[in-house]
Motif scaffolding. Sequence first.
Motif, mmCIF file in Angstrom:
data_model
loop_
_atom_site.group_PDB
_atom_site.id
_atom_site.type_symbol
_atom_site.label_atom_id
_atom_site.label_comp_id
_atom_site.label_asym_id
_atom_site.label_seq_id
_atom_site.Cartn_x
_atom_site.Cartn_y
_atom_site.Cartn_z
ATOM 1 N N ILE A 200 -23.671 -56.174 -20.071
ATOM 2 C CA ILE A 200 -23.717 -57.435 -20.818
ATOM 3 C C ILE A 200 -22.568 -57.482 -21.818
ATOM 4 C CG2 ILE A 200 -25.124 -58.923 -22.283
ATOM 5 C CD1 ILE A 200 -27.593 -57.482 -21.238
ATOM 6 N N PRO A 201 -21.593 -58.381 -21.639
ATOM 7 C CA PRO A 201 -20.480 -58.492 -22.599
ATOM 8 C C PRO A 201 -20.931 -59.135 -23.907
ATOM 9 C CG PRO A 201 -19.930 -59.446 -20.445
ATOM 10 C CD PRO A 201 -21.411 -59.262 -20.480
ATOM 11 N N MET A 202 -20.511 -58.545 -25.035
ATOM 12 C CA MET A 202 -20.794 -59.094 -26.371
ATOM 13 C C MET A 202 -19.596 -58.813 -27.267
ATOM 14 S SD MET A 202 -24.739 -57.974 -27.168
ATOM 15 C CE MET A 202 -26.077 -58.176 -25.991
ATOM 16 N N THR A 203 -18.457 -59.405 -26.985
ATOM 17 C CA THR A 203 -17.247 -59.030 -27.717
ATOM 18 C C THR A 203 -17.040 -59.787 -29.030
ATOM 19 O OG1 THR A 203 -15.914 -60.566 -26.389
ATOM 20 C CG2 THR A 203 -16.080 -58.295 -25.613
ATOM 21 N N HIS A 204 -17.669 -60.932 -29.205
ATOM 22 C CA HIS A 204 -17.610 -61.615 -30.494
ATOM 23 C C HIS A 204 -18.571 -60.911 -31.451
ATOM 24 C CE1 HIS A 204 -17.989 -64.693 -33.596
ATOM 25 N NE2 HIS A 204 -16.978 -65.340 -33.057
ATOM 26 N N PRO A 205 -18.203 -60.728 -32.718
ATOM 27 C CA PRO A 205 -19.110 -60.041 -33.654
ATOM 28 C C PRO A 205 -20.494 -60.673 -33.751
ATOM 29 C CG PRO A 205 -16.932 -60.271 -34.621
ATOM 30 C CD PRO A 205 -16.913 -61.057 -33.336
ATOM 31 N N ASN A 206 -20.590 -61.987 -33.491
ATOM 32 C CA ASN A 206 -21.880 -62.673 -33.576
ATOM 33 C C ASN A 206 -22.481 -63.002 -32.210
ATOM 34 O OD1 ASN A 206 -21.974 -62.721 -36.408
ATOM 35 N ND2 ASN A 206 -20.678 -64.539 -36.477
ATOM 36 N N ALA A 207 -21.936 -62.443 -31.153
ATOM 37 C CA ALA A 207 -22.466 -62.725 -29.816
ATOM 38 C C ALA A 207 -23.883 -62.190 -29.680
ATOM 39 C CB ALA A 207 -21.559 -62.098 -28.759
ATOM 40 N N PHE A 208 -24.755 -62.991 -29.085
ATOM 41 C CA PHE A 208 -26.146 -62.616 -28.817
ATOM 42 C C PHE A 208 -26.875 -62.210 -30.109
ATOM 43 C CE2 PHE A 208 -27.015 -62.114 -24.148
ATOM 44 C CZ PHE A 208 -28.336 -62.534 -24.219
ATOM 45 N N ARG A 209 -26.510 -62.827 -31.207
ATOM 46 C CA ARG A 209 -27.018 -62.373 -32.506
ATOM 47 C C ARG A 209 -28.520 -62.564 -32.677
ATOM 48 N NH1 ARG A 209 -23.952 -67.087 -36.062
ATOM 49 N NH2 ARG A 209 -24.126 -68.701 -34.482
ATOM 50 N N PHE A 210 -29.123 -63.542 -31.961
ATOM 51 C CA PHE A 210 -30.545 -63.813 -32.146
ATOM 52 C C PHE A 210 -31.447 -62.900 -31.312
ATOM 53 C CE2 PHE A 210 -28.438 -67.975 -32.938
ATOM 54 C CZ PHE A 210 -28.721 -68.065 -34.288
ATOM 55 N N HIS A 211 -30.954 -62.432 -30.174
ATOM 56 C CA HIS A 211 -31.790 -61.621 -29.284
ATOM 57 C C HIS A 211 -31.108 -60.307 -28.906
ATOM 58 C CE1 HIS A 211 -34.826 -64.778 -28.621
ATOM 59 N NE2 HIS A 211 -33.812 -65.624 -28.687
ATOM 60 N N ARG A 212 -30.171 -59.884 -29.717
ATOM 61 C CA ARG A 212 -29.379 -58.696 -29.415
ATOM 62 C C ARG A 212 -30.245 -57.440 -29.277
ATOM 63 N NH1 ARG A 212 -24.761 -57.972 -33.684
ATOM 64 N NH2 ARG A 212 -23.965 -59.870 -32.712
ATOM 65 N N GLN A 213 -31.195 -57.284 -30.176
ATOM 66 C CA GLN A 213 -32.007 -56.067 -30.177
ATOM 67 C C GLN A 213 -32.853 -55.918 -28.920
ATOM 68 O OE1 GLN A 213 -32.028 -53.561 -32.132
ATOM 69 N NE2 GLN A 213 -31.063 -54.151 -34.045
ATOM 70 N N GLN A 214 -33.165 -57.030 -28.259
ATOM 71 C CA GLN A 214 -34.000 -56.963 -27.058
ATOM 72 C C GLN A 214 -33.231 -56.430 -25.848
ATOM 73 O OE1 GLN A 214 -36.537 -60.553 -26.567
ATOM 74 N NE2 GLN A 214 -35.680 -61.205 -28.533
ATOM 75 N N LEU A 215 -31.920 -56.295 -25.994
ATOM 76 C CA LEU A 215 -31.096 -55.846 -24.869
ATOM 77 C C LEU A 215 -30.388 -54.530 -25.179
ATOM 78 C CD1 LEU A 215 -29.503 -59.333 -24.114
ATOM 79 C CD2 LEU A 215 -31.396 -58.283 -22.892
#
Length: 449
Positions: A200-215
């Motif tokens: 799962i790509p998350m290169t922006h510092p705020n990418a997937f910020r709401f559900h990040r911990q679930q992944l």
Amino acid sequence: MHPEGDVPVSNSPILFSEKKMYGKAAICLTLVIIFLVSCSIYIGNVDIRSYFFSLQSAQRSICATDRPLRVYMYDLPPKFNVAMMGRQYAGGAGPVTTENLPMWPANGGVRRQHSVEYWLMASLLYDGEGGEEREAVRVSDPETADAFFVPFFSSLSVNTHGHNMTDPETEVDRQLQADVVNFLRQSKYYQRSGGRDHIIPMTHPNAFRFHRQQLNASILIVVDFGRYPRNMSTLSKDVVSPYVHVVESFTDDDPLDPYENRTTLLFFRGNTVRKDEGKIRVKLAKIFAGIADVHYEKSAATPSNIKRSTKGMRLSKFCLHPAGDTPSSCRLFDAIVSHCVPVIVSDRIELPFEDEIDYTEFSIFFSMKEALEPGYLVNQLRQFPKDRWVEMWKRLKQISHYYEFQYPPEKEDAVYMLWRQVKHKLPGVELAIHRNRRLKIPDWWRRRR
């Protein structure tokens, strides 16, 4: 007759009785453990093979072969990826294919730096020549896959649907994240590994910020760990990616005397108002003020300013790379493709491909404390040997192709390197999956309790 109190220990009736009692207890405990393990193996909750052979399995994994990584890419509707590149791509509900994949816009501006997710997806869609030379190829059967790619443009979603938590448009980003999480939870392949073999790509510092911990069990593609807690993102499972450079690559850099041809000692153009470690940029502006051969300028990332930065880096010996909102920034990779020796100021930066590339061969490092000492950094650069600088410049020319994102993908480019990094993580992923299986508490034992 032994004197009183001098009775041999072996003949003491009390100690002999205690020994018998402990011996019986140990035998009973051993029998109980054997019984529990046998029952677990019989009903299939413990895979005894994974206990003894998990390490061998990891060693026999994809990394031990020369074949490409087999990646299954989920078919997500365009709203999760290319529709965010422009309204003209929003039509239709079918998945993206080679035929309808849009090219990344030449005038993409600063959004380009967070486009790693696009180039990874495009490389899997590419079905041209050189499949066997690539590090990863797409497979249509998930049962044959080594890993699974989630084509959600989480970084572009941040740039498209609001930049801060209070922006109303941010709710679109939040919903997209929730939809992806729900989709994955329904995937038997995600459930099978707990998401460990999913990329799962998350290169922006705020990418997937709401559900990040679930992944956090998945293989995350990040640019650094500045916004991630240690229990979520680590080098043991995740891949550090370069930002996609926004300045044009210097392809005809071949002067007779490259050192003298670059008249600026140290160059920096960028936003000086940053968070966390990036606050150092304001302090550095005061330290470098008034130094004739140091160009330190506050600037926004507009198309015209990017062109000015391109020219400035090509005329500079050293390019300053202080931390941004996180330890890394696009500026480092702009410097690399401009063959301007990076001057990295950070106490905790993570660098891409560092298990294959030695950054000390073409970069100079300063601690935050050293950089903030008036006159110290500039004096060190003035005394830097010319022949050593030329060697670094030559090395930059040799390795800059590792930081190029392009379509069609080419051997040893940035996408090629990223897939190889994923390949390196898989033995650890396989080992974690095997351990999780053998440590799983049997259902019948859970019901007893």
